[in-house]
Design an enzyme around this catalytic site. Sequence first.
Site, short mmCIF file in Angstrom:
data_model
loop_
_atom_site.label_atom_id
_atom_site.label_comp_id
_atom_site.label_asym_id
_atom_site.label_seq_id
_atom_site.Cartn_x
_atom_site.Cartn_y
_atom_site.Cartn_z
N TYR A 55 0.43 1.92 -5.50
CA TYR A 55 -0.17 0.66 -5.03
C TYR A 55 0.79 -0.51 -5.22
O TYR A 55 0.45 -1.52 -5.84
CB TYR A 55 -1.46 0.38 -5.79
CG TYR A 55 -2.60 1.33 -5.54
CD1 TYR A 55 -2.61 2.22 -4.46
CD2 TYR A 55 -3.70 1.34 -6.39
CE1 TYR A 55 -3.66 3.09 -4.24
CE2 TYR A 55 -4.77 2.21 -6.18
CZ TYR A 55 -4.74 3.08 -5.11
OH TYR A 55 -5.79 3.94 -4.90
N GLY A 208 -14.50 0.44 3.07
CA GLY A 208 -13.24 -0.18 3.45
C GLY A 208 -13.38 -1.57 4.03
O GLY A 208 -12.48 -2.06 4.70
#
Length: 341
Positions: A55, A208
Amino acid sequence: MQYRTLGRTGITVTPYALGAMMLGSLGNPDRAEGVRIIHRALDAGINFVDTADRYGDSEEVVGEALKGRRDDVVLATKFWGPVDDDISHRGASRRWIMQAVERSLRRLQTDHIDLYQLHRPDPDTDIDETLSALTDLVRQGKVRAIGSSSMRGSEIVEAQWMSERRGFERFRTEQPNYSLLDREIEREILPVAQRYGMGTLVYSPLAGGTLTGRYRAGGENDNFRSTRTGMRHFRDERRLAAVEELIALSDEVGVPLTHLAMAFVIAHPGVTSAIAGPRTMEQLEDTLAGVDVSLSDEVLDRIDAIVPPGESIGAMDMVYRGPEVGDPAARRRPAAERSAG
């Protein structure tokens, strides 16, 4: 904030976990604000923070934020995905795991990781190779517990069986995708995890971003995020039609859609925590405002009528589904062998 036991580990965590993927270069590049967001979540009572080595610089942001507060936090991170252009810096081999954990420990500025997770199954590595390496990390004290993510039911069972047979540490948690629109894991993943006493921390409880209410049927949904590769689900009319029904329900019961979505996923007895992944302080504050929301049986029944139990409406593009589904060659015989005659 209430607490739940993370599977049978004895570790207590909050029903909301803070996902740090968007804190850093992949989302909000203002690292100082990322630190403030983490501090605000901790001050509100959240004690579970999840990130991953792939990430961007998220682990570094988390490490900075946890200075002086490390012992109060259950810290989870993940390995598997590529972190740079080096072909050997990825996967689930012993060679990479032993390097990856040291890199994560440095970035997180800690001497141990509470939950170290295999981010995705690795078809190129035997599961006993992975479990053997992770077992050594637990015995060395660098890792407290190990978990998996996006595994199919058969893969969870195989890993549990391998641990029992070989005397390895076993996966104590699973991290699957789960939301009002994505309910497939109710059929197999959640029951299997419950059977083996695994904790479950679910990601993308807002599908999402689809369940924020920003994406509407018939609306202009071709913004930057929805036009990126792997983001076609923002324009999936089947999902957007279901969202319209869920918005109508949320309006009727007086619960914001985001709060309805979070309350739904943590209401399942197989779910330990839902990972909220804010990019801004405003998004975090919205999540925190819904911590007291509890859905009645009537509301849950009405949700079942919109998206049936165990079913999904479309799917998020980025969800891992295995090479058997993603690779056409794995699900198609050679052209000459496709007929019965």
